[in-house]
Design a protein around this motif. Structure first.
Motif, PDB file in Angstrom:
ATOM      1  N   ILE A 345       0.881  -1.157  -0.226  1.00  0.00           N
ATOM      2  CA  ILE A 345       0.075  -0.039   0.135  1.00  0.00           C
ATOM      3  C   ILE A 345       0.866   1.152   0.031  1.00  0.00           C
ATOM      4  CG2 ILE A 345      -2.028  -0.848   0.900  1.00  0.00           C
ATOM      5  CD1 ILE A 345      -1.038   0.042   3.608  1.00  0.00           C
ATOM      6  N   GLY A 346       1.948   1.240  -0.650  1.00  0.00           N
ATOM      7  CA  GLY A 346       2.966   2.344  -0.966  1.00  0.00           C
ATOM      8  C   GLY A 346       3.920   2.689   0.285  1.00  0.00           C
ATOM      9  N   GLY A 347       4.228   1.672   1.140  1.00  0.00           N
ATOM     10  CA  GLY A 347       5.255   1.925   2.158  1.00  0.00           C
ATOM     11  C   GLY A 347       4.748   2.412   3.363  1.00  0.00           C
ATOM     12  N   VAL A 348       3.584   1.979   4.003  1.00  0.00           N
ATOM     13  CA  VAL A 348       2.828   2.463   5.237  1.00  0.00           C
ATOM     14  C   VAL A 348       3.251   1.391   6.336  1.00  0.00           C
ATOM     15  CG1 VAL A 348       0.875   2.632   6.294  1.00  0.00           C
ATOM     16  CG2 VAL A 348       1.272   3.645   4.111  1.00  0.00           C
ATOM     17  N   TRP A 349       3.511   1.952   7.640  1.00  0.00           N
ATOM     18  CA  TRP A 349       3.728   1.034   8.543  1.00  0.00           C
ATOM     19  C   TRP A 349       2.303   0.443   9.331  1.00  0.00           C
ATOM     20  CZ3 TRP A 349       7.657  -1.631  10.205  1.00  0.00           C
ATOM     21  CH2 TRP A 349       9.136  -1.236   9.751  1.00  0.00           C
ATOM     22  N   THR A 350       2.144  -0.599   9.204  1.00  0.00           N
ATOM     23  CA  THR A 350       1.100  -1.137   9.942  1.00  0.00           C
ATOM     24  C   THR A 350       1.391  -2.202  10.917  1.00  0.00           C
ATOM     25  OG1 THR A 350       0.834  -3.007   8.101  1.00  0.00           O
ATOM     26  CG2 THR A 350      -0.392  -0.746   7.837  1.00  0.00           C
ATOM     27  N   TYR A 351       0.439  -2.554  11.698  1.00  0.00           N
ATOM     28  CA  TYR A 351       0.698  -3.625  12.776  1.00  0.00           C
ATOM     29  C   TYR A 351      -0.642  -4.266  13.301  1.00  0.00           C
ATOM     30  CZ  TYR A 351      -0.537   0.536  14.851  1.00  0.00           C
ATOM     31  OH  TYR A 351      -0.733   1.824  15.250  1.00  0.00           O
ATOM     32  N   PRO A 352      -0.603  -5.472  13.862  1.00  0.00           N
ATOM     33  CA  PRO A 352      -1.970  -6.209  14.139  1.00  0.00           C
ATOM     34  C   PRO A 352      -2.648  -5.123  15.427  1.00  0.00           C
ATOM     35  CG  PRO A 352      -0.230  -7.669  14.288  1.00  0.00           C
ATOM     36  CD  PRO A 352       0.341  -6.473  14.130  1.00  0.00           C
ATOM     37  N   CYS A 353      -3.660  -4.885  15.221  1.00  0.00           N
ATOM     38  CA  CYS A 353      -4.627  -4.004  16.431  1.00  0.00           C
ATOM     39  C   CYS A 353      -4.642  -4.673  17.624  1.00  0.00           C
ATOM     40  CB  CYS A 353      -6.021  -3.883  15.740  1.00  0.00           C
ATOM     41  SG  CYS A 353      -5.914  -2.719  14.363  1.00  0.00           S
ATOM     42  N   ASN A 354      -4.526  -5.984  17.673  1.00  0.00           N
ATOM     43  CA  ASN A 354      -4.296  -6.750  19.126  1.00  0.00           C
ATOM     44  C   ASN A 354      -3.260  -6.357  19.523  1.00  0.00           C
ATOM     45  OD1 ASN A 354      -2.969  -8.372  17.603  1.00  0.00           O
ATOM     46  ND2 ASN A 354      -4.359 -10.136  17.859  1.00  0.00           N
ATOM     47  N   ASN A 355      -2.156  -5.701  19.285  1.00  0.00           N
ATOM     48  CA  ASN A 355      -0.945  -5.387  19.920  1.00  0.00           C
ATOM     49  C   ASN A 355      -1.202  -4.574  21.222  1.00  0.00           C
ATOM     50  OD1 ASN A 355       0.663  -6.454  18.146  1.00  0.00           O
ATOM     51  ND2 ASN A 355       1.643  -4.585  17.414  1.00  0.00           N
ATOM     52  N   PRO A 356      -0.220  -4.855  22.202  1.00  0.00           N
ATOM     53  CA  PRO A 356      -0.468  -3.788  23.434  1.00  0.00           C
ATOM     54  C   PRO A 356      -0.306  -2.375  22.751  1.00  0.00           C
ATOM     55  CG  PRO A 356       1.222  -5.597  23.708  1.00  0.00           C
ATOM     56  CD  PRO A 356       0.838  -5.736  22.418  1.00  0.00           C
ATOM     57  N   VAL A 357      -0.508  -1.402  23.914  1.00  0.00           N
ATOM     58  CA  VAL A 357      -0.229   0.000  23.573  1.00  0.00           C
ATOM     59  C   VAL A 357       1.391   0.241  22.763  1.00  0.00           C
ATOM     60  CG1 VAL A 357      -0.234   2.300  24.481  1.00  0.00           C
ATOM     61  CG2 VAL A 357      -1.900   0.538  25.316  1.00  0.00           C
ATOM     62  N   LEU A 358       1.044   1.194  21.750  1.00  0.00           N
ATOM     63  CA  LEU A 358       2.435   1.278  21.163  1.00  0.00           C
ATOM     64  C   LEU A 358       3.203   2.253  22.423  1.00  0.00           C
ATOM     65  CD1 LEU A 358       1.185   2.639  17.714  1.00  0.00           C
ATOM     66  CD2 LEU A 358       1.779   0.415  18.548  1.00  0.00           C
ATOM     67  N   PRO A 359       4.423   2.235  22.163  1.00  0.00           N
ATOM     68  CA  PRO A 359       5.486   3.043  22.930  1.00  0.00           C
ATOM     69  C   PRO A 359       5.091   4.531  22.710  1.00  0.00           C
ATOM     70  CG  PRO A 359       6.913   2.152  21.058  1.00  0.00           C
ATOM     71  CD  PRO A 359       5.452   1.351  21.082  1.00  0.00           C
ATOM     72  N   ASP A 360       5.465   5.138  23.933  1.00  0.00           N
ATOM     73  CA  ASP A 360       5.600   6.525  23.681  1.00  0.00           C
ATOM     74  C   ASP A 360       6.484   7.055  22.932  1.00  0.00           C
ATOM     75  OD1 ASP A 360       3.539   6.559  25.677  1.00  0.00           O
ATOM     76  OD2 ASP A 360       4.539   7.356  27.285  1.00  0.00           O
ATOM     77  N   PHE A 361       6.473   8.270  22.463  1.00  0.00           N
ATOM     78  CA  PHE A 361       7.339   8.807  21.281  1.00  0.00           C
ATOM     79  C   PHE A 361       7.856  10.021  21.578  1.00  0.00           C
ATOM     80  CE2 PHE A 361       8.279  10.859  16.964  1.00  0.00           C
ATOM     81  CZ  PHE A 361       9.753   9.952  16.920  1.00  0.00           C
TER      82      PHE A 361
END
Length: 431
Positions: A345-361
């Protein structure tokens, strides 16, 4: 762990300003005899049904800032459109226009702005990444106007005056555009009236720009960028500033909340915690463009800085996502379990929605301020064609080190756009 593509080997930044400035911020007077100095607050109207289309927002951001939209992303958006109903087509469809496949209510924040006498209220996108104030009017081509909920009825305003032999034209990165005529009229923001303001009336607008029928136009608030009229006209911001107590405005966007506001002419200290720390704009800046000094991902033991040139960023309320150099987004998602750099899809970062909360940035500035963006803010949305897959609010682009700090960033900080002193202030706020 996610696929790692991180090198921090960033090239040189080249960003050429094409236009001179009509607004000399340093010359804005602190007082003007006979004027009533005031301040105002504009409450943001948040769409409660907002359901963002992540790939479409990514394409929109790239398009706005003149970057090439990947061909695979265009094809993916077209396929999604086929699965969710065909978008209307306009004459620009053959020019590589990205199909608009998000739902009709795809704009998260709109603000009421009044035009004319008596006042007619329209819902506008307040945009620090552009300078023009343009709206749909009775001049607008019927093909476009029939899709609008509201247009400004020029003939019903006793103060509208046509600026003869003057036109405006905005062209975006993929060739899509909008153009029309220019008027002088009254513009009303809350309790302040700006007389003889430059109001740009849209005659024709590319198909990709008209898909949201609830957005009646754009209100540009860029720092020193001139309007795209020929010949040049004063910006509405330059006409508004002398009427304010202080030549500044603030933005307080809220995550999934209707409590966001813009204030003009004053700083609402009840809306932030801690001190406001200011970063000067870069020399010659026309946008709200500044330097940031480092990045940090929660859980990692070090901060990262550019290995070559200074990192630059434009603070833009008119962009939803955070766009950063590709190496930075790669670094962030290297710490997200099962994250994938989705080239399909043109180089977009995706991941499973059931992941734990993403890290703070975290992003640091030379003022000493560190903007901390909670991981839950970084989880932008579900993919429209697969609700079990999510897309991040940080995405990469190859623009030689320049970043765009859009709404995902702005929801985490209280922001002061100080026109008078040519700087941007940030302060933390309660999440």
């Amino acid at each position: 762990m996610g696929t790692t593509r991180f090198t921090l080997a960033l090239g040189a930044l080249v960003f050429v300003s094409l236009f001179g400035s009509l607004l000399d911020a340093a010359s804005i007077p602190s007082s003007v005899k006979g004027l009533d100095y005031r301040s105002l607050i504009i409450y943001l109207k948040r769409n409660p049904d907002y359901s963002p289309n992540g790939p479409a927002e990514y394409a929109r951001a790239l398009r706005k800032w003149g970057a090439k939209v990947p061909e695979q992303l265009i094809k993916s958006l077209a396929a999604m459109a086929g699965a969710h109903g065909h978008p209307s087509k306009g004459e620009e469809g053959e020019l590589g226009d990205v199909p608009a496949v998000s739902i009709r209510n795809d704009r998260e924040y709109l603000s009421p702005v009044g035009f004319g006498t008596p006042v007619q209220w329209l819902n506008l996108d307040l945009d620090t990444g552009s300078a023009d104030v343009w709206i749909y009017t009775t001049d607008t081509h019927p093909y476009v106007a029939q899709s609008r909920d509201h247009v400004f009825r020029i003939n019903e305003s006793s103060t509208a005056e046509k600026v003869h032999n003057t036109t405006w034209w905005i062209t975006y990165g993929d060739g899509s555009s909008a153009y029309g005529g220019v008027y002088r009229d009254v513009v009303t923001l809350a309790n302040i009236t700006v007389h003889n303001a430059t109001v740009e009336s849209a005659i024709s607008v590319s198909n990709s720009l008209i898909q949201d029928p609830y957005m009646d136009g754009i209100f540009g608030l860029a720092y020193r960028l001139p309007v795209q009229t020929s010949p040049k006209q004063p910006t509405v911001l330059s006409s508004l500033l002398p009427l304010l107590n202080e030549p500044l405005f603030t933005v307080d966007l809220r995550w999934r909340s209707p409590d966001g506001v813009y204030t003009f002419g004053y700083i609402d200290h009840e809306r932030h915690s801690g001190h406001i720390k200011y970063t000067s704009l870069l020399p010659g800046a026309q946008f709200w463009e500044l330097e940031y000094t480092g990045i940090h991902v929660e859980g990692q033991d070090r901060w990262y800085k550019s290995t070559q040139i200074p990192w630059r960023a434009i603070v833009d309320t008119g962009t939803t996502l955070i766009l950063m150099p590709q190496d930075v987004s790669d670094l962030y998602f290297s710490d997200v379990p099962n994250a994938m750099f989705n080239e399909s899809i043109g180089g977009v970062w995706t991941y499973p929605c059931n992941n734990p909360v993403l890290p703070d940035f975290e992003i640091s500035f030379d003022s000493g301020f560190i903007a901390r963006i909670p991981g839950k803010y970084m989880n932008y949305t579900n993919m429209p064609d697969n609700p079990k897959v999510c897309m991040g609010g940080l995405q990469g682009w190859d623009d030689s080190g320049r970043a765009i700090f859009g709404d995902v960033f702005l929801k985490a900080v209280y922001t002061v756009f100080d026109v008078g002193q040519g700087r941007v202030g940030f302060a933390p706020k309660k999440f």
